[in-house]
Design a protein around this motif. Sequence first.
Motif, short mmCIF file in Angstrom:
data_model
loop_
_atom_site.label_atom_id
_atom_site.label_comp_id
_atom_site.label_asym_id
_atom_site.label_seq_id
_atom_site.Cartn_x
_atom_site.Cartn_y
_atom_site.Cartn_z
N SER A 1 25.22 -0.09 6.76
CA SER A 1 26.32 -0.89 6.20
C SER A 1 27.07 -1.62 7.30
N LEU A 2 27.24 -0.99 8.45
CA LEU A 2 27.94 -1.66 9.55
C LEU A 2 27.11 -2.82 10.08
N ALA A 3 25.78 -2.69 10.02
CA ALA A 3 24.92 -3.80 10.45
C ALA A 3 25.09 -4.99 9.51
N ILE A 4 25.21 -4.72 8.21
CA ILE A 4 25.41 -5.80 7.24
C ILE A 4 26.71 -6.54 7.56
N MET A 5 27.75 -5.78 7.91
CA MET A 5 29.07 -6.37 8.16
C MET A 5 29.23 -6.88 9.60
N ASN A 6 28.20 -6.69 10.41
CA ASN A 6 28.28 -6.98 11.85
C ASN A 6 29.45 -6.25 12.50
N LEU A 7 29.55 -4.97 12.19
CA LEU A 7 30.61 -4.13 12.75
C LEU A 7 30.01 -2.92 13.46
N LEU A 8 28.81 -3.10 14.01
CA LEU A 8 28.17 -1.97 14.70
C LEU A 8 28.97 -1.59 15.94
N PRO A 9 28.88 -0.31 16.35
CA PRO A 9 29.62 0.09 17.55
C PRO A 9 29.06 -0.61 18.79
N PRO A 10 29.88 -0.68 19.85
CA PRO A 10 29.41 -1.33 21.07
C PRO A 10 28.12 -0.67 21.56
N GLY A 11 27.21 -1.50 22.05
CA GLY A 11 25.95 -0.96 22.56
C GLY A 11 24.83 -0.98 21.53
N ALA A 12 25.18 -1.14 20.27
CA ALA A 12 24.15 -1.16 19.22
C ALA A 12 23.58 -2.57 19.08
N THR A 13 22.28 -2.65 18.78
CA THR A 13 21.67 -3.94 18.49
C THR A 13 21.09 -3.91 17.09
N ARG A 14 20.99 -5.08 16.49
CA ARG A 14 20.34 -5.13 15.17
C ARG A 14 19.33 -6.26 15.18
N SER A 15 18.25 -6.07 14.41
CA SER A 15 17.30 -7.16 14.22
C SER A 15 16.84 -7.11 12.77
N GLY A 16 16.22 -8.20 12.34
CA GLY A 16 15.82 -8.30 10.94
C GLY A 16 16.67 -9.34 10.25
N SER A 17 16.58 -9.37 8.94
CA SER A 17 17.25 -10.42 8.17
C SER A 17 18.16 -9.81 7.12
N ILE A 18 19.36 -10.38 6.99
CA ILE A 18 20.33 -9.93 5.97
C ILE A 18 20.82 -11.19 5.27
N VAL A 19 20.29 -11.47 4.08
CA VAL A 19 20.70 -12.67 3.36
C VAL A 19 21.65 -12.29 2.24
N PHE A 20 22.86 -12.84 2.31
CA PHE A 20 23.87 -12.60 1.28
C PHE A 20 24.08 -13.92 0.55
N ARG A 21 23.79 -13.90 -0.78
CA ARG A 21 23.74 -15.18 -1.51
C ARG A 21 22.80 -16.12 -0.77
N ASP A 22 23.31 -17.25 -0.26
CA ASP A 22 22.39 -18.14 0.43
C ASP A 22 22.53 -18.08 1.95
N THR A 23 23.28 -17.13 2.43
CA THR A 23 23.63 -17.14 3.85
C THR A 23 22.91 -16.05 4.62
N GLU A 24 22.27 -16.43 5.70
CA GLU A 24 21.68 -15.45 6.62
C GLU A 24 22.81 -14.91 7.50
N LEU A 25 23.24 -13.69 7.21
CA LEU A 25 24.42 -13.16 7.90
C LEU A 25 24.16 -12.96 9.39
N THR A 26 22.91 -12.67 9.76
CA THR A 26 22.66 -12.41 11.18
C THR A 26 22.81 -13.68 12.01
N ALA A 27 22.83 -14.85 11.34
CA ALA A 27 22.96 -16.10 12.08
C ALA A 27 24.42 -16.55 12.19
N LEU A 28 25.32 -15.85 11.51
CA LEU A 28 26.72 -16.29 11.51
C LEU A 28 27.43 -15.89 12.80
#
Length: 300
Positions: A65-92
């Motif tokens: 859930s924190l990855a979806i919100m881009n609220l991961l703790p410092p030091g964490a990385t995320r990869s993959g795709s999270i599309v909410f409606r028409d928006t790729e959240l990882t690109a925001l």
Amino acid sequence: MTNSQRDQTLDQPADRPMLSVRDLTVAFPTAKATNEVVHHLSFDLPPGGALGIVGESGSGKSMTSLAIMNLLPPGATRSGSIVFRDTELTALREPAMRTVRGSRIAMIFQDPLSCLNPYYTVGDQIAEAYRAHRHGVSRRQAHRVAIESMERVHIRDAARRVNYYPHQFSGGMRQRVMIAMALSMEPELIIADEPTTALDVTVQAQILGLLTEIRENTGAGLILITHDLAVVSETTDQIIVMRHGDLVESGPVEQIFSEPRADYTRMLLDAVPRIDDAIDDMRTLPSSAAHETPTEGARL
Ligand SMILES: Nc1ncnc2c1ncn2[C@@H]1O[C@H](COP(=O)(O)OP(=O)(O)OP(=O)(O)O)[C@@H](O)[C@H]1O
Ligand SMILES: [Mg+2]
């Protein structure tokens, strides 16, 4: 306008997911090794759907859930795709993500006290959170919204209690305040991470009922995170089961409960008392013990 109406005006097919997670991997890289805590996780949430994410402690539910919100703790990385409606959240970038957070996707956590400031009234906090996301709203209008939101989560006498400080509420009522704060933004999606874990079982049932009611009234989607399968049985339509960062199994609630495929899911099912049993237990209590149940806020 409800979210379902909004879907129609946008001409989105009803079966197109509102949230689509693909190959989500969350890791904590160190000099020696990369510790992956979520591995290539994929799932969809249909518009207005309710998805339960279930698994034991450390299975990667909160990191998801924190990855979806881009609220991961410092030091964490995320990869993959999270599309909410028409928006790729990882690109925001952060400013755009901040708009999504709070105003379109709201999060509710286990411990409302850690999210509420003890020195401000709950009304001021709901109103300020609202004003932070709605430009040009006066204090007076925001105060009105705070009262209305508290009424929507069935806090009686909201016009008075809006002036209370967090410590003046019970745990269940504080969680209602957090839900009111989330609701004031009219979010399209609510992510609740163990929202009832700190509450006793009767208050837990009330809060879960409230989340369902909100979903029915607003058309918002819900992701409910819990270690307790009993919690999702009444509240969600789909479940994903996670363990050690992996998706163990997924499917409709009835199917997971009646024909669990994974041994791990069977173990989770065996381990939990059903929430309906707890409610039945409550009904059979002497009336003095059950007294607080329907009017939990009356303690105030
Ligand atoms: N800051 C951090 N640094 C390194 N590892 C972390 C950090 N935060 C969490 N982890 C690890 O990530 C894994 C997944 O954690 P997560 O919080 O998602 O679990 P969870 O399923 O939400 O558990 P719980 O039910 O206890 O809330 C855990 O093994 C945890 O130890
Ligand atoms: Mg967690």
